[in-house]
Design a protein around this motif. Structure first.
Motif, mmCIF file in Angstrom:
data_model
loop_
_atom_site.group_PDB
_atom_site.id
_atom_site.type_symbol
_atom_site.label_atom_id
_atom_site.label_comp_id
_atom_site.label_asym_id
_atom_site.label_seq_id
_atom_site.Cartn_x
_atom_site.Cartn_y
_atom_site.Cartn_z
ATOM 1 N N LEU A 258 0.840 -1.189 0.000
ATOM 2 C CA LEU A 258 0.000 0.000 0.000
ATOM 3 C C LEU A 258 0.880 1.245 0.000
ATOM 4 C CD1 LEU A 258 -2.985 1.067 0.314
ATOM 5 C CD2 LEU A 258 -2.514 1.175 2.767
ATOM 6 N N GLU A 259 0.580 2.175 -0.909
ATOM 7 C CA GLU A 259 1.347 3.418 -0.975
ATOM 8 C C GLU A 259 0.846 4.371 0.101
ATOM 9 O OE1 GLU A 259 3.981 4.134 -2.779
ATOM 10 O OE2 GLU A 259 3.961 2.104 -3.606
ATOM 11 N N SER A 260 1.379 4.229 1.290
ATOM 12 C CA SER A 260 0.946 5.043 2.419
ATOM 13 C C SER A 260 2.066 5.170 3.427
ATOM 14 C CB SER A 260 -0.275 4.414 3.092
ATOM 15 O OG SER A 260 -0.579 5.061 4.308
ATOM 16 N N LYS A 261 2.153 6.333 4.069
ATOM 17 C CA LYS A 261 3.143 6.539 5.119
ATOM 18 C C LYS A 261 2.558 6.208 6.497
ATOM 19 C CE LYS A 261 5.846 10.108 2.750
ATOM 20 N NZ LYS A 261 6.370 11.491 2.834
ATOM 21 N N LYS A 262 1.270 5.874 6.495
ATOM 22 C CA LYS A 262 0.602 5.624 7.769
ATOM 23 C C LYS A 262 0.439 4.146 8.073
ATOM 24 C CE LYS A 262 -2.082 9.921 7.770
ATOM 25 N NZ LYS A 262 -3.446 10.503 7.841
ATOM 26 N N ASP A 263 0.277 3.326 7.034
ATOM 27 C CA ASP A 263 0.002 1.903 7.236
ATOM 28 C C ASP A 263 0.945 1.048 6.406
ATOM 29 O OD1 ASP A 263 -2.439 2.377 8.845
ATOM 30 O OD2 ASP A 263 -3.244 3.136 6.953
ATOM 31 N N PHE A 264 1.537 0.038 7.060
ATOM 32 C CA PHE A 264 2.415 -0.919 6.379
ATOM 33 C C PHE A 264 1.539 -2.105 5.998
ATOM 34 C CE2 PHE A 264 6.812 -3.185 6.820
ATOM 35 C CZ PHE A 264 6.718 -3.577 5.497
ATOM 36 N N VAL A 265 0.934 -2.033 4.814
ATOM 37 C CA VAL A 265 -0.041 -3.037 4.384
ATOM 38 C C VAL A 265 0.451 -3.723 3.122
ATOM 39 C CG1 VAL A 265 -2.410 -3.418 3.583
ATOM 40 C CG2 VAL A 265 -1.959 -1.771 5.416
ATOM 41 N N LEU A 266 0.297 -5.045 3.091
ATOM 42 C CA LEU A 266 0.710 -5.846 1.946
ATOM 43 C C LEU A 266 -0.443 -6.723 1.470
ATOM 44 C CD1 LEU A 266 4.129 -7.040 3.393
ATOM 45 C CD2 LEU A 266 3.858 -5.399 1.525
ATOM 46 N N GLY A 267 -0.569 -6.849 0.165
ATOM 47 C CA GLY A 267 -1.571 -7.738 -0.384
ATOM 48 C C GLY A 267 -1.120 -9.177 -0.284
ATOM 49 N N GLU A 274 -1.673 -6.197 7.613
ATOM 50 C CA GLU A 274 -0.935 -5.021 8.057
ATOM 51 C C GLU A 274 0.182 -5.457 8.997
ATOM 52 O OE1 GLU A 274 -1.441 -0.667 10.263
ATOM 53 O OE2 GLU A 274 -3.220 -1.897 9.821
ATOM 54 N N ILE A 275 1.380 -4.975 8.736
ATOM 55 C CA ILE A 275 2.524 -5.246 9.602
ATOM 56 C C ILE A 275 2.440 -4.275 10.773
ATOM 57 C CG2 ILE A 275 5.015 -5.476 9.752
ATOM 58 C CD1 ILE A 275 3.574 -7.317 7.671
ATOM 59 N N TYR A 285 12.063 -3.670 17.971
ATOM 60 C CA TYR A 285 10.807 -3.699 17.232
ATOM 61 C C TYR A 285 10.119 -2.347 17.357
ATOM 62 C CZ TYR A 285 10.698 -8.617 15.943
ATOM 63 O OH TYR A 285 10.968 -9.827 15.350
ATOM 64 N N VAL A 286 9.667 -1.826 16.226
ATOM 65 C CA VAL A 286 8.951 -0.558 16.189
ATOM 66 C C VAL A 286 7.621 -0.783 15.484
ATOM 67 C CG1 VAL A 286 11.064 0.802 16.197
ATOM 68 C CG2 VAL A 286 10.058 0.108 14.006
ATOM 69 N N SER A 287 6.768 0.219 15.516
ATOM 70 C CA SER A 287 5.484 0.093 14.839
ATOM 71 C C SER A 287 5.700 -0.051 13.341
ATOM 72 C CB SER A 287 4.608 1.314 15.123
ATOM 73 O OG SER A 287 5.125 2.465 14.475
ATOM 74 N N GLY A 288 4.752 -0.678 12.682
ATOM 75 C CA GLY A 288 4.852 -0.830 11.240
ATOM 76 C C GLY A 288 4.980 0.496 10.536
ATOM 77 N N ARG A 289 4.255 1.505 11.027
ATOM 78 C CA ARG A 289 4.315 2.843 10.434
ATOM 79 C C ARG A 289 5.719 3.426 10.542
ATOM 80 N NH1 ARG A 289 0.424 7.414 12.847
ATOM 81 N NH2 ARG A 289 -1.127 5.945 12.021
ATOM 82 N N ASP A 290 6.323 3.356 11.744
ATOM 83 C CA ASP A 290 7.664 3.904 11.938
ATOM 84 C C ASP A 290 8.690 3.144 11.108
ATOM 85 O OD1 ASP A 290 6.666 5.766 13.672
ATOM 86 O OD2 ASP A 290 7.267 4.712 15.505
#
Length: 299
Positions: A258-267, A274-275, A285-290
């Motif tokens: 997903l083209e987003s800086k807020k969510d680490f999402v993969l199809g 979402e990671i 370990y950090v948040s997927g967003r970070d």
């Protein structure tokens, strides 16, 4: 009763704690030998050995118990108790005294070494603990006691192991009391219903986007302590918690990010994940967003 305890990892420590806080006497502990661990390959004792020595209990760390029977014979014990010991006990040991095992599954389901991981991988709604006699065949002995435990949606390996160890410790003390009073009978397992633990491979620890979101989440729960490996742009990423977001991002193609800086999402197959946590370059370990923001900046 005088107890000889055999165990090695964290699950065993919780069982040993219950024994030491009971009226029964732990006369000695048998565990696996120290093993190389970490980047420096420093020789490291098992968690049970560390805890037992701290508690003032005699410890034997035998590579193969069957080759040290004369040493075991010098220990005065009424019963042997095993919990995630990691060695198959042979007849020369089993002849010394009664031996029972604390096993984290509802036997005859999930005999073997990875019952907690297997229950999570299979998406089971419940599991439990069985206390049974130790025989030559793996986890095939008659069962003294068995209790069920629900697997919650937010359970992973760490939380489920902790719950099962606590339940197993409580059950063990009850069984020992009844054995001492000769007020308990064991029942035979139904061999026709016997199933065995899944053998864990390196492939199981991969975040494989050809799997469904549900299957990926189940993997992340089963391997919550070691993480899943994800390959993006020839970079290996260690992933912790994963969430099924298929309802929100079901339009993604398999492997698409997903083209987003807020969510680490993969199809993935038929959906999306979402990671939630991933390992940064610092090893934390950090948040997927970070993680995603840092990952993009480095490319």
């Amino acid at each position: 009763m005088k107890v000889l305890f055999l165990g090695s990892p964290r699950f065993s420590v919780e069982i040993l704690k219950h024994l030491l806080s009971s009226k029964h006497e732990v006369v000695a502990v048998v565990t696996q030998p120290d093993r190389p661990s970490g980047r420096g390959h420093k020789m490291t004792p098992t968690l049970v050995k560390t805890f037992a020595l701290h508690s003032g209990v005699q410890v034997f760390d035998f590579e193969k118990v069957c080759e040290h029977i004369e040493d075991i014979k010098k220990v005065d014990f009424d019963i042997a108790v095993t919990a995630s010991f990691g060695q198959i006990l042979r007849e020369n040991f089993l002849q010394l005294a009664p031996c029972i095992n604390v096993h984290p599954s509802l036997l005859p389901k999930y005999r073997g070494a990875t019952p907690i991981q297997t229950a999570l991988l299979n998406g089971d709604n419940e599991t439990g603990v069985s206390i049974m006699k130790v025989v030559r065949a793996v986890d095939a002995g008659d069962v003294y006691a068995q209790k069920k435990l629900d697997i919650n949606d937010d359970d992973n390996y760490t939380s489920l192991e902790q719950k099962l160890a606590k339940l197993g410790g409580e059950m063990l003390i009850e069984v020992l009391e009844k054995l001492e009073q000769e007020n308990i009978k064991a029942w035979q397992q139904n061999e026709n219903e016997a199933t065995f633990c899944q053998k864990i491979t390196k492939e199981d620890c991969v975040l494989d986007l050809s799997l469904t979101a549900k299957e990926i989440v189940q993997r992340s729960k089963a391997f919550s302590e070691i993480g899943l490996t994800l390959l993006i742009d020839d970079q290996r990423i260690k992933v912790g918690k994963v969430q099924d977001v298929s309802d929100k991002h079901g339009q993604l193609n398999q492997g698409q990010m997903l083209e987003s800086k807020k969510d680490f999402v993969l199809g993935c197959k038929g959906g999306a994940v979402e990671i939630m946590t991933a390992q940064s370059k610092s090893g934390k370990y950090v948040s997927g967003r970070d993680f995603l923001n840092g990952f993009k900046k480095s490319n």
